[in-house]
Structure formats: structure tokens, C-alpha cells
Design a protein around this motif. Structure first.
Motif, PDB file in Angstrom:
ATOM      1  N   LEU A 191       0.972 -11.440   8.343  1.00  0.00           N
ATOM      2  CA  LEU A 191       0.277 -10.219   7.933  1.00  0.00           C
ATOM      3  C   LEU A 191       0.601  -9.118   8.932  1.00  0.00           C
ATOM      4  CD1 LEU A 191      -3.175 -11.816   7.077  1.00  0.00           C
ATOM      5  CD2 LEU A 191      -1.392 -11.119   5.470  1.00  0.00           C
ATOM      6  N   PRO A 192       0.505  -7.873   8.588  1.00  0.00           N
ATOM      7  CA  PRO A 192      -0.049  -7.303   7.370  1.00  0.00           C
ATOM      8  C   PRO A 192       0.926  -7.434   6.194  1.00  0.00           C
ATOM      9  CG  PRO A 192       0.789  -5.549   8.729  1.00  0.00           C
ATOM     10  CD  PRO A 192       0.944  -6.827   9.508  1.00  0.00           C
ATOM     11  N   ARG A 193       0.352  -7.324   4.995  1.00  0.00           N
ATOM     12  CA  ARG A 193       1.148  -7.408   3.779  1.00  0.00           C
ATOM     13  C   ARG A 193       0.527  -6.470   2.748  1.00  0.00           C
ATOM     14  NH1 ARG A 193       0.729 -12.733   3.210  1.00  0.00           N
ATOM     15  NH2 ARG A 193      -0.830 -12.694   1.572  1.00  0.00           N
ATOM     16  N   VAL A 194       1.374  -5.705   2.074  1.00  0.00           N
ATOM     17  CA  VAL A 194       0.911  -4.820   0.997  1.00  0.00           C
ATOM     18  C   VAL A 194       1.351  -5.437  -0.325  1.00  0.00           C
ATOM     19  CG1 VAL A 194       1.037  -2.509  -0.022  1.00  0.00           C
ATOM     20  CG2 VAL A 194       1.065  -2.769   2.467  1.00  0.00           C
ATOM     21  N   GLU A 195       0.393  -5.565  -1.234  1.00  0.00           N
ATOM     22  CA  GLU A 195       0.673  -6.168  -2.535  1.00  0.00           C
ATOM     23  C   GLU A 195       0.132  -5.279  -3.643  1.00  0.00           C
ATOM     24  OE1 GLU A 195      -1.212 -10.005  -2.487  1.00  0.00           O
ATOM     25  OE2 GLU A 195       0.197 -10.797  -1.002  1.00  0.00           O
ATOM     26  N   LYS A 196       0.694  -5.481  -4.817  1.00  0.00           N
ATOM     27  CA  LYS A 196       0.190  -4.775  -5.998  1.00  0.00           C
ATOM     28  C   LYS A 196      -1.154  -5.395  -6.371  1.00  0.00           C
ATOM     29  CE  LYS A 196       1.826  -3.356 -10.572  1.00  0.00           C
ATOM     30  NZ  LYS A 196       0.599  -3.556 -11.315  1.00  0.00           N
ATOM     31  N   ILE A 197      -2.115  -4.579  -6.751  1.00  0.00           N
ATOM     32  CA  ILE A 197      -3.410  -5.084  -7.218  1.00  0.00           C
ATOM     33  C   ILE A 197      -3.172  -5.748  -8.571  1.00  0.00           C
ATOM     34  CG2 ILE A 197      -5.726  -4.431  -7.995  1.00  0.00           C
ATOM     35  CD1 ILE A 197      -5.669  -2.206  -5.886  1.00  0.00           C
ATOM     36  N   THR A 198      -3.534  -7.017  -8.670  1.00  0.00           N
ATOM     37  CA  THR A 198      -3.304  -7.773  -9.902  1.00  0.00           C
ATOM     38  C   THR A 198      -4.254  -7.317 -10.998  1.00  0.00           C
ATOM     39  OG1 THR A 198      -4.888  -9.509  -9.356  1.00  0.00           O
ATOM     40  CG2 THR A 198      -2.616  -9.816  -8.564  1.00  0.00           C
ATOM     41  N   GLU A 199      -3.945  -7.715 -12.212  1.00  0.00           N
ATOM     42  CA  GLU A 199      -4.790  -7.359 -13.353  1.00  0.00           C
ATOM     43  C   GLU A 199      -6.204  -7.905 -13.150  1.00  0.00           C
ATOM     44  OE1 GLU A 199      -4.958  -8.146 -18.135  1.00  0.00           O
ATOM     45  OE2 GLU A 199      -2.981  -7.984 -17.192  1.00  0.00           O
TER      46      GLU A 199
END
Length: 134
Positions: free
Chosen positions: A17-25
Motif C-alpha cells: 500500500l498505498p493503492r488506488v482502485e476504481k470504486i466497484t459497483e
């Protein structure tokens, strides 16, 4: 059985970490759309360390700072709270109250609420804040 990690060891373990991810549905129902940063424990600790004597910060202010730093829509509230607790535990393990000690008692929950999970509980945090004039 594996030896339990100390708070300091947990603080030092970044877990990629850190990690940036797309917010899932699934997450978007609660948090909307965009991206979410999952911070590293040391990032949360670093912000907590910068809070000067006589001042306080909320966990939500830490989350906003980290979201802006990583250009994400939001910062994960769960991991940020966990990492603040880890920073508090590590500071208490190290015991020495020096300029290098993370002043965890200056970090409040959302809405300015004292954190009962910090070392010493509500009374311990209250005592340390009162010592600084709050």
C-alpha cells in the motif's frame, strides 16, 4: 502458531500500500463512483504526527488529505481507522513522549468524538487532551 505482530511491526508493514482502485459497483451504492485510495499505515501515521500541540484532527480530515494526495475520489474509511489505531498502539509501545512520538490523542473520530479504541480508552485520550488545554 505464529508469533503475534507488535503494533510497531504492523505499522511498518505496508502490505503493498498505498493503492488506488476504481470504486466497484457494489461499493458505489454506499460511496458513489470514482476511485478509492487504500492508504499505507505509515501515511496515516505521518499525518497524525504533524498535528501540533493544542490542535486536533479528525479521521475524516486525514481521509480528505490522503484522497487529495493520491488524486482519488475518496480514502477508505475502514483502513484509515484501522491504521490510526495501529499508529496509536505503536506510539504507546514505544512509550517515550518525544517529538518523534505520534500524538495519537490529537486524532478524533468523525464529528470530533474521542476514540475509545486508543490506548487508555476514552479517559486516557481525554486526560492527554486536557493536558494540552482542550
Amino acid at each position: 502458531m505464529a508469533k503475534k505482530k507488535s503494533w510497531t511491526e504492523k505499522l511498518e508493514d505496508s502490505k503493498d500500500l498505498p493503492r488506488v482502485e476504481k470504486i466497484t459497483e457494489k461499493m458505489s451504492k454506499k460511496w458513489g463512483t470514482g476511485t478509492i485510495v487504500i492508504p499505507a499505515p505509515k501515511e496515516v501515521d505521518g499525518i497524525m504526527r504533524k498535528v501540533p500541540e493544542g490542535k486536533v484532527i479528525t479521521i475524516n480530515e486525514i481521509r480528505r488529505t490522503l484522497a487529495n494526495k493520491h488524486k482519488a475520489s475518496m480514502c477508505c474509511p475502514i483502513t484509515t481507522g484501522i491504521f490510526a489505531r495501529i499508529a496509536a498502539g505503536a506510539a504507546e509501545e514505544q512509550k517515550a513522549r518525544t517529538k518523534e512520538t505520534t500524538p495519537y490523542w490529537r486524532t478524533l473520530k468523525a464529528g470530533g468524538v474521542i476514540n475509545d479504541k486508543y490506548p487508555g480508552g476514552v479517559e486516557g485520550q481525554k486526560r492527554l487532551l486536557e493536558k494540552e488545554g482542550h
